[in-house]
Design an enzyme around this catalytic site. Sequence first.
Site, PDB file in Angstrom:
ATOM      1  N   ASN A 172       0.874  -1.181   0.000  1.00  0.00           N
ATOM      2  CA  ASN A 172       0.000   0.000   0.000  1.00  0.00           C
ATOM      3  C   ASN A 172       0.905   1.224   0.000  1.00  0.00           C
ATOM      4  O   ASN A 172       1.503   1.559   1.015  1.00  0.00           O
ATOM      5  CB  ASN A 172      -0.890  -0.033   1.253  1.00  0.00           C
ATOM      6  N   HIS A 201      -9.491   1.202   4.905  1.00  0.00           N
ATOM      7  CA  HIS A 201      -8.205   1.417   5.574  1.00  0.00           C
ATOM      8  C   HIS A 201      -8.402   2.372   6.752  1.00  0.00           C
ATOM      9  O   HIS A 201      -9.201   3.308   6.679  1.00  0.00           O
ATOM     10  CB  HIS A 201      -7.172   1.982   4.595  1.00  0.00           C
ATOM     11  N   SER A 227       3.437  -2.078  10.288  1.00  0.00           N
ATOM     12  CA  SER A 227       4.891  -2.169  10.473  1.00  0.00           C
ATOM     13  C   SER A 227       5.459  -3.540  10.121  1.00  0.00           C
ATOM     14  O   SER A 227       6.368  -4.032  10.799  1.00  0.00           O
ATOM     15  CB  SER A 227       5.280  -1.749  11.893  1.00  0.00           C
ATOM     16  N   LYS A 285       0.181   4.279  -0.319  1.00  0.00           N
ATOM     17  CA  LYS A 285      -0.415   5.499   0.263  1.00  0.00           C
ATOM     18  C   LYS A 285      -0.172   6.698  -0.663  1.00  0.00           C
ATOM     19  O   LYS A 285      -0.161   6.540  -1.879  1.00  0.00           O
ATOM     20  CB  LYS A 285       0.116   5.726   1.683  1.00  0.00           C
ATOM     21  N   GLU A 293      -5.307  -4.832  10.698  1.00  0.00           N
ATOM     22  CA  GLU A 293      -4.282  -3.805  10.875  1.00  0.00           C
ATOM     23  C   GLU A 293      -4.558  -3.028  12.157  1.00  0.00           C
ATOM     24  O   GLU A 293      -5.342  -2.069  12.150  1.00  0.00           O
ATOM     25  CB  GLU A 293      -4.297  -2.829   9.688  1.00  0.00           C
TER      26      GLU A 293
HETATM   27  P1  PGA Z   1       2.901   0.338   7.587  1.00  0.00           P
HETATM   28  O1  PGA Z   1       1.429   0.551   6.949  1.00  0.00           O
HETATM   29  O2  PGA Z   1       3.434  -0.955   7.005  1.00  0.00           O
HETATM   30  O3  PGA Z   1       3.688   1.525   7.133  1.00  0.00           O
HETATM   31  O4  PGA Z   1       2.732   0.261   9.046  1.00  0.00           O
HETATM   32  C1  PGA Z   1       0.543  -0.518   6.787  1.00  0.00           C
HETATM   33  C2  PGA Z   1      -0.757  -0.037   6.208  1.00  0.00           C
HETATM   34  O5  PGA Z   1      -1.204   1.061   6.546  1.00  0.00           O
HETATM   35  O6  PGA Z   1      -1.379  -0.741   5.397  1.00  0.00           O
END
Ligand code: PGA
Length: 250
Positions: A9, A95, A213, A11, A167
Amino acid sequence: MRVPLIAGNWKMYKTVAEAVDLVDGLLAGLGNPSDREIVVCPPFTALHALSPLLRGTEIHLGAQDVYPEVQGAFTGAISPVMLRDLGCQYVIVGHSERRQIFGEGDALINRKLHSAMTHGLRPILCVGETKPERDSGRAESVVVGQLRGCLEGVAASAAADLVVAYEPVWAIGTGDTATPADAQSMHAAIRQVLAEILGSEAASSIRLQYGGSVKPDNVDELMAQPDIDGALVGGASLKADSFLRIVQFR
Ligand code: PGA
């Protein structure tokens, strides 16, 4: 039976040129990962450029969000038909950043999910509790409530296309991951609820991703858990070497 699914993802990162660079790097290092499925979810603006690069490769294209209507006066929104037109096969819905920053609730997410499925997109439905919810012992009830709300009216026959990503909000972008044991216990609870909603056969076929993470140094342990069937990766999906190592989990 459940093919592991690793999704990136991105973003709100990457211009078109940067997105093309990243995909070039991924394709160059990927090899032939026959026992796992890979998806990248770039921002909308890069989908058109990446679609021809990914066609016929081992990497599927996904979007980060969708609006439930097909077309109309919905300024700024993107429809599932438009995403299919660009070659998207997956779409993230619900999300936590959409929930928290853009105020989306389960009812809207439910409409997005139905619309995605109707138009041939596989939804990656995100659920997860905040830190105060976990600290007050409500993590599971929050996640169960999100699942029930977001999956309202979904038929068991549609389950093959559904992916659920657990998540925990406190783990997203913080470097703070759920322990593999905590993640597994929530995933088992999610599968149990899916069995109640969709039947046990459907529930056992739905892929459950962990997100929050996920990094090269924790992915192996997470993926070793029996109910963790994949990862939804934010920060570590923005560089080819770290995402490739996650894809190559052992
Ligand atoms: P991150 O994000 O791996 O940077 O924690 C995960 C997500 O929001 O899907």
